[in-house]
Design an enzyme around this catalytic site. Structure first.
Site, mmCIF file in Angstrom:
data_model
loop_
_atom_site.group_PDB
_atom_site.id
_atom_site.type_symbol
_atom_site.label_atom_id
_atom_site.label_comp_id
_atom_site.label_asym_id
_atom_site.label_seq_id
_atom_site.Cartn_x
_atom_site.Cartn_y
_atom_site.Cartn_z
ATOM 1 N N LYS A 123 -61.863 -18.262 46.603
ATOM 2 C CA LYS A 123 -61.051 -19.267 47.304
ATOM 3 C C LYS A 123 -60.464 -18.734 48.611
ATOM 4 O O LYS A 123 -60.312 -19.488 49.566
ATOM 5 C CB LYS A 123 -59.932 -19.799 46.390
ATOM 6 C CG LYS A 123 -60.477 -20.715 45.299
ATOM 7 C CD LYS A 123 -59.410 -21.613 44.695
ATOM 8 C CE LYS A 123 -60.060 -22.627 43.760
ATOM 9 N NZ LYS A 123 -59.115 -23.510 43.102
ATOM 10 N N LYS A 206 -70.361 -23.839 40.640
ATOM 11 C CA LYS A 206 -69.573 -24.672 39.728
ATOM 12 C C LYS A 206 -69.235 -26.032 40.359
ATOM 13 O O LYS A 206 -68.912 -26.095 41.541
ATOM 14 C CB LYS A 206 -68.263 -23.924 39.402
ATOM 15 C CG LYS A 206 -67.355 -24.628 38.425
ATOM 16 C CD LYS A 206 -66.085 -23.829 38.188
ATOM 17 C CE LYS A 206 -64.950 -24.211 39.128
ATOM 18 N NZ LYS A 206 -64.349 -25.527 38.891
ATOM 19 N N LYS A 209 -63.477 -30.171 41.848
ATOM 20 C CA LYS A 209 -62.889 -31.336 42.509
ATOM 21 C C LYS A 209 -62.560 -31.044 43.963
ATOM 22 O O LYS A 209 -62.461 -31.955 44.769
ATOM 23 C CB LYS A 209 -61.675 -31.869 41.742
ATOM 24 C CG LYS A 209 -60.559 -30.906 41.460
ATOM 25 C CD LYS A 209 -59.419 -31.642 40.746
ATOM 26 C CE LYS A 209 -59.057 -31.019 39.417
ATOM 27 N NZ LYS A 209 -58.441 -29.693 39.532
#
Ligand code: ATP
Ligand code: MG
Length: 344
Positions: A123, A206, A209
């Site tokens: 991230k 993966k 959202k």
């Protein structure tokens, strides 16, 4: 010491898990988390489920969208079958003890542990100097979410395994450093055919959202046409489906679609392949789309109904926070006492 707090290694089974209101819910969240939370609730074990809004803000969230996503997440929980009378359902920031215990764990966790977290690396990416301090510290807050309730079991998707392991390390170090047996060492529970639902565009990534590509995921609130279109366009390979699970080796996209089918239909991969083995994707995809629509559209319809008037959700969250605090407050107080804080 408050009698409500257990301090032995013989902890009563208790389940905790959370989902971030960082966007609309995906099929990955549903199959890897929510659907399994509902199954767990039905076993009768005490279950606590959270909307972790303080995790969501570790990356930028537009305030109006965050508020909307939190309501939508609560609606998603209820529409999927979570019963706020049976389980405790609440929003993290309405229980300030999470942030308080999170701070304590910032002082237990080591920098090296956090730097090893793959989600931090993914991230924060190459621009880690510009990532928020919260994004780096997030796993310590997640440990607090779990340990604030002395939870023993944490149902999550595969991607969260490392964070639950870190929670175990934090609990172990705290108990060791203070010479207590205060926090349980929680177990990750990663089960079912879809513990890692992959992106529809890339079978090695993966489904998330927060992925910028909407085509990469199925959202719980997508309408039937959108679901069918996304599945039709999902990346696949040119081979027919195999008749046994071994034949999915090295075929991540095929494996993903079969796993999704199996999880939606409560079947094993072998059972699915016994039925659809030999079919081309042009034949399998419409069958999968029909199944996905049949399973998801009642959830999506109920979410829309709940979203029409959020006063019902506000009441559920207020009650949930109150019930959560009944458990959390004595555990935080006892943590303060163990650490030596005056007044605890
Ligand atoms: P974000 O991209 O903002 O991190 P997310 O889709 O990863 O969002 P989280 O809120 O981080 O969702 O995770 C909530 C729960 O859903 C966790 O238990 C996580 O393991 C599970 N989960 C998330 N994505 C998947 C997936 N693709 N397959 C299975 N489980 C998943
Ligand atoms: Mg995530």
């Amino acid at each position: 010491m408050n009698e409500a707090v257990q301090t032995s290694s013989d902890f009563t089974p208790r389940v905790f898990s959370g989902i971030q209101p960082s966007g609309g819910l995906t099929l990955g969240n549903y199959l890897g988390a929510m659907k399994r939370f509902v199954d767990t609730q039905e076993t009768g074990v005490q279950s606590i489920y959270c909307m972790v809004d303080q995790h969501a803000i570790t990356v930028w969230q537009d305030p109006a969208k965050l508020r909307h996503a939190t309501y939508e997440l609560c609606a998603g929980y209820i529409a999927s079958g979570l019963n706020p009378d049976k389980s405790i359902l609440f929003n993290q920031s309405q229980v300030p003890e999470h942030a308080q215990l999170g701070w304590m764990f910032n002082c237990v966790a080591r920098m090296g542990w956090m730097q090893r977290m793959t989600q931090w690396k993914d991230k924060a990416g190459k621009n880690s100097q510009n990532a928020s301090l919260g994004l780096f510290a997030y796993p310590a807050l997640m440990a607090a979410d779990i340990l604030l309730y002395h939870a023993t079991h944490v149902p999550v998707g595969e991607d969260q395994k490392q964070h639950v392991e870190l929670t175990r390390d934090i609990a172990t170090k705290f108990n060791h450093d203070y010479g207590v047996d205060f926090f349980p060492i929680p177990e990750p529970v990663i089960e079912g055919a879809a513990t890692r639902v992959m992106s529809l565009r890339d079978g090695t990534k993966k489904m998330s959202k927060s992925d910028p590509s909407d085509a990469s995921r199925i959202n719980l609130r997508d309408d039937a046409d959108t679901i069918a279109k996304k599945i039709r366009k999902a990346k696949t390979d040119p081979e027919a489906l195999p008749s046994e699970a071994d034949g999915l080796e090295g075929r991540p996209e095929a494996r993903n679609l079969v796993n999704i089918y199996a999880a939606l239909n409560d079947q094993s991969v072998d059972q699915v392949l016994a039925e659809v083995g030999g079919k081309q994707f042009s034949e399998f995809k419409p069958i999968l789309a029909d199944l996905a629509v049949a399973k998801l559209s009642p959830i999506s319809g109920e979410m829309s109904r709940l979203m029409q008037d959020t006063t019902e959700i506000d009441a559920i969250l207020a009650k949930g926070a109150e019930r959560a605090r009944e458990i959390a407050t004595p555990i935080l107080k006892e943590t303060y006492r163990i650490v030596g804080m005056v007044g605890a």
